[in-house]
Write an enzyme that holds these catalytic residues in place. Structure first.
Site, PDB file in Angstrom:
ATOM      1  N   GLN A 143       0.779  -1.238   0.000  1.00  0.00           N
ATOM      2  CA  GLN A 143       0.000   0.000   0.000  1.00  0.00           C
ATOM      3  C   GLN A 143       0.816   1.298   0.000  1.00  0.00           C
ATOM      4  OE1 GLN A 143      -3.242   2.463   2.685  1.00  0.00           O
ATOM      5  NE2 GLN A 143      -2.895   0.367   3.261  1.00  0.00           N
ATOM      6  N   GLU A 161       1.397  -1.264   8.207  1.00  0.00           N
ATOM      7  CA  GLU A 161       0.604  -0.137   8.698  1.00  0.00           C
ATOM      8  C   GLU A 161       0.510  -0.020  10.221  1.00  0.00           C
ATOM      9  OE1 GLU A 161      -1.280   2.424   7.105  1.00  0.00           O
ATOM     10  OE2 GLU A 161      -1.644   3.044   9.163  1.00  0.00           O
ATOM     11  N   ASP A 209       0.726   3.865   5.963  1.00  0.00           N
ATOM     12  CA  ASP A 209       0.955   3.525   4.561  1.00  0.00           C
ATOM     13  C   ASP A 209       0.637   4.700   3.633  1.00  0.00           C
ATOM     14  OD1 ASP A 209       1.893   0.966   4.850  1.00  0.00           O
ATOM     15  OD2 ASP A 209      -0.070   0.031   4.735  1.00  0.00           O
ATOM     16  N   GLY A 252      -7.758  20.274  21.587  1.00  0.00           N
ATOM     17  CA  GLY A 252      -7.145  21.514  21.093  1.00  0.00           C
ATOM     18  C   GLY A 252      -7.819  22.732  21.704  1.00  0.00           C
ATOM     19  N   GLY A 253      -7.665  23.869  21.052  1.00  0.00           N
ATOM     20  CA  GLY A 253      -8.179  25.120  21.596  1.00  0.00           C
ATOM     21  C   GLY A 253      -9.699  25.220  21.574  1.00  0.00           C
TER      22      GLY A 253
HETATM   23  N1  COA Z   1      11.965 -10.070  -9.376  1.00  0.00           N
HETATM   24  C1  COA Z   1      12.624 -10.865  -8.527  1.00  0.00           C
HETATM   25  N2  COA Z   1      12.590 -10.716  -7.182  1.00  0.00           N
HETATM   26  C2  COA Z   1      11.828  -9.706  -6.716  1.00  0.00           C
HETATM   27  C3  COA Z   1      11.105  -8.833  -7.545  1.00  0.00           C
HETATM   28  C4  COA Z   1      11.195  -9.053  -8.939  1.00  0.00           C
HETATM   29  N3  COA Z   1      10.532  -8.292  -9.806  1.00  0.00           N
HETATM   30  N4  COA Z   1      10.443  -7.944  -6.771  1.00  0.00           N
HETATM   31  C5  COA Z   1      10.733  -8.251  -5.482  1.00  0.00           C
HETATM   32  N5  COA Z   1      11.568  -9.316  -5.441  1.00  0.00           N
HETATM   33  C6  COA Z   1      12.140  -9.957  -4.269  1.00  0.00           C
HETATM   34  C7  COA Z   1      13.139  -9.081  -3.573  1.00  0.00           C
HETATM   35  O1  COA Z   1      14.362  -9.058  -4.269  1.00  0.00           O
HETATM   36  C8  COA Z   1      13.206  -9.735  -2.200  1.00  0.00           C
HETATM   37  O2  COA Z   1      14.089 -10.801  -2.238  1.00  0.00           O
HETATM   38  P1  COA Z   1      15.269 -11.029  -1.160  1.00  0.00           P
HETATM   39  O3  COA Z   1      14.603 -10.918   0.196  1.00  0.00           O
HETATM   40  O4  COA Z   1      15.756 -12.391  -1.514  1.00  0.00           O
HETATM   41  O5  COA Z   1      16.265  -9.961  -1.354  1.00  0.00           O
HETATM   42  C9  COA Z   1      11.815 -10.324  -2.020  1.00  0.00           C
HETATM   43  O6  COA Z   1      11.155 -10.151  -3.275  1.00  0.00           O
HETATM   44  C10 COA Z   1      10.995  -9.786  -0.880  1.00  0.00           C
HETATM   45  O7  COA Z   1      10.983  -8.368  -0.794  1.00  0.00           O
HETATM   46  P2  COA Z   1      10.373  -7.633   0.527  1.00  0.00           P
HETATM   47  O8  COA Z   1      10.171  -6.206   0.158  1.00  0.00           O
HETATM   48  O9  COA Z   1      11.264  -7.841   1.716  1.00  0.00           O
HETATM   49  O10 COA Z   1       8.944  -8.313   0.692  1.00  0.00           O
HETATM   50  P3  COA Z   1       8.227  -9.003   1.944  1.00  0.00           P
HETATM   51  O11 COA Z   1       6.934  -9.520   1.414  1.00  0.00           O
HETATM   52  O12 COA Z   1       9.095  -9.994   2.618  1.00  0.00           O
HETATM   53  O13 COA Z   1       7.942  -7.808   2.976  1.00  0.00           O
HETATM   54  C11 COA Z   1       7.118  -5.603   3.561  1.00  0.00           C
HETATM   55  C12 COA Z   1       6.904  -6.894   2.737  1.00  0.00           C
HETATM   56  C13 COA Z   1       6.025  -4.631   3.185  1.00  0.00           C
HETATM   57  C14 COA Z   1       7.010  -5.940   5.067  1.00  0.00           C
HETATM   58  C15 COA Z   1       8.515  -5.032   3.262  1.00  0.00           C
HETATM   59  O14 COA Z   1       8.607  -4.834   1.874  1.00  0.00           O
HETATM   60  C16 COA Z   1       8.797  -3.714   3.969  1.00  0.00           C
HETATM   61  O15 COA Z   1       9.089  -3.663   5.171  1.00  0.00           O
HETATM   62  N6  COA Z   1       8.757  -2.591   3.212  1.00  0.00           N
HETATM   63  C17 COA Z   1       9.100  -1.277   3.712  1.00  0.00           C
HETATM   64  C18 COA Z   1       8.026  -0.686   4.565  1.00  0.00           C
HETATM   65  C19 COA Z   1       6.685  -0.632   3.880  1.00  0.00           C
HETATM   66  O16 COA Z   1       6.513  -0.047   2.851  1.00  0.00           O
HETATM   67  N7  COA Z   1       5.710  -1.260   4.547  1.00  0.00           N
HETATM   68  C20 COA Z   1       4.314  -1.103   4.231  1.00  0.00           C
HETATM   69  C21 COA Z   1       3.869  -1.852   3.100  1.00  0.00           C
HETATM   70  S1  COA Z   1       2.204  -1.379   2.805  1.00  0.00           S
END
Ligand code: COA
Length: 425
Positions: A16, A138, A167, A246-247
């Site tokens: 998101q 979130e 988010d 607030g105020g």
């Molecule tokens: N091709 C190949 N691999 C891909 C890819 C693509 N097009 N797009 C993503 N990936 C891979 C990444 O390289 C990563 O691999 P690695 O861990 O081996 O390096 C993997 O997908 C997972 O990425 P990640 O972003 O860590 O996803 P997740 O599902 O484990 O975690 C979140 C999701 C949201 C918790 C995390 O992305 C996060 O903390 N983001 C920052 C904060 C944020 O925006 N949070 C709110 C989201 S609404």
């Protein structure tokens, strides 16, 4: 011309926070190319599904006006395509977990070498510090950014709010950072990094609660009803229920029908300049001169008594009747509107804040359009892309690959899900 026409965004966002940011940029006219993992794409496509085989509303409502290409960025050819995208785009936006972009082989230094004008914009859960390596969603951001500890009632649990301030709130912050960096690039000629931590974004939105934290050092928070109830304050900003704090003291009050309708309430603000009108409306004209009620300071210890009396009046009216009467006297108030009422609100439809969109797989659905209105750059909401819908188009028209090269990229498996690749091999 749209405001951001000519700006090309490499959209590496998912879930998101990031998608809200790039959707806004798309509505302002940027060409947003969403890069998704072959096969699955953005995980939200398949989450909270309501119509079989159709992208979820979770996805469709956050990814309007974008193009989608599938690309395995861990595949050798996929990396070459990504390099070309980096050279071609103005902004890369991502909200991967910490370190993902580096592990993919594209740290900031590499991107800068490939394209010194590129702006790299990132959302992470936390900024540098003890939690910088943590993944965040979130509600974690709401809890760590100060919103939960200050939301809810004093005698209840901390609460998260339905407004997605972690988010969507951070997505908004990031969008501002990106357009600011684009503006700076017009005279510096250089790209830069833009980072927003969700904890910081939430804290920014909770600024008034940090204000109150510091006011506590100088005495009780007299605008909180806790003060009038004689409950001592602790060492941290407390939860204040529906007090405005607030105020201009305010509360949520029952309206006619509250017994059967969970949303038959109104927010009522006892704004000082209209106090005398409030006294007349609720039938307490003597409160205009009574020293216990005549001044804002005198009223503060009596907020419960005052709001109970106002509520006796609001309970005789529906929330819309109360709104009409109070507005005649310029008394600030607002009915509690349900999602159903908002979805049916014709004025929100007329301004494009609520829009009906048609989707080839799910049919018609409602979405929230662009809440930011530019008179010279109106946003027309177009449906979200199907997974990989624009892969060939982008390879050919944006990146300039020939038909043979597109065929060889596809044959390399860079744009196909692993299962399909395995079957082909
Ligand atoms: N091709 C190949 N691999 C891909 C890819 C693509 N097009 N797009 C993503 N990936 C891979 C990444 O390289 C990563 O691999 P690695 O861990 O081996 O390096 C993997 O997908 C997972 O990425 P990640 O972003 O860590 O996803 P997740 O599902 O484990 O975690 C979140 C999701 C949201 C918790 C995390 O992305 C996060 O903390 N983001 C920052 C904060 C944020 O925006 N949070 C709110 C989201 S609404």
């Amino acid at each position: 011309m749209k405001a951001l026409e000519g700006v090309r965004i490499l959209d590496f966002t998912h879930v998101q926070s990031g998608p809200t940011c790039t959707q806004l940029l798309a509505w302002f006219g940027a060409d947003v190319i969403k890069v998704e993992r072959p096969g699955t794409g953005d995980i939200t496509r398949g989450q909270l599904m309501d119509v079989p085989n159709a992208d979820s509303l979770y996805f469709t409502m956050l990814n309007h006006n974008k193009r989608s290409i599938t690309l395995d960025t861990k595949n050798k050819t996929g990396k070459e395509v990504l390099e070309r995208l980096i050279k071609t785009c103005d902004v890369l936006v991502e909200n991967f977990g910490p370190g993902v972009l580096d592990r993919m082989g594209f740290p900031w230094e590499t991107i800068q070498k490939l394209n010194p004008r590129m702006i790299v914009a990132s959302i992470k859960g936390f900024g540098p510090g003890p939690y910088e390596d943590c993944k965040v969603y979130e509600n974690v951001a709401q809890c760590t950014g100060g919103a939960a500890s200050t939301t809810g009632f004093r005698d209840g649990l901390p609460l998260v709010t339905g407004a997605q301030i972690g988010d969507s709130g951070t997505g908004l912050h990031l969008a501002l950072g990106i357009v600011t960096a684009l503006f700076q690039r017009t005279h510096s000629g250089k790209g830069q990094r833009v980072t927003c931590a969700m904890q910081d974004g939430v804290l920014n939105l909770c600024r008034v609660k940090l204000r109150d934290q510091q006011r506590l050092a100088h005495g009780p928070l007299t605008e909180y009803s806790q003060f009038g109830e004689g409950v001592p304050f602790g060492s941290a900003t407390p939860r204040a229920g529906n007090d405005s704090g607030g105020g201009q003291p305010g509360r949520i009050l029952k309206c006619k029908g509250w017994e059967g309708d969970p949303d038959a309430y109104i927010y009522f603000i006892t704004q000082a300049p209209v106090w005398e009108k409030i006294c007349d409306v609720i039938g307490e004209p003597t409160w205009k001169t009574d020293p216990n009620f005549a001044t804002p300071k005198a009223r503060l210890p009596r907020l419960n008594q005052i709001f109970e009396r106002i509520e006796q009046w609001t309970m005789t009216k529906t929330k819309f009747e109360a709104m009409d009467i109070l507005n005649e006297f310029d008394i600030p108030c607002g009915p509690i509107l349900s999602m159903k009422e908002l979805a049916e609100d014709q004025s929100l439809r007329a301004t494009g804040t609520v829009v009906e969109v048609d989707h080839p797989k799910r049919g018609k659905y409602l979405s929230v359009g662009n809440p930011i209105k530019l008179s010279d750059s109106p946003a027309d909401v177009k449906r979200s892309p199907l997974l990989g819908e624009h892969t060939e188009e982008v390879l050919r028209d944006v990146l300039g690959y020939s038909a043979d090269e597109v065929a060889s990229i596809k044959a390399s498996g860079a744009t196909e899900p692993p299962q399909k690749r395995a079957a082909a091999e």
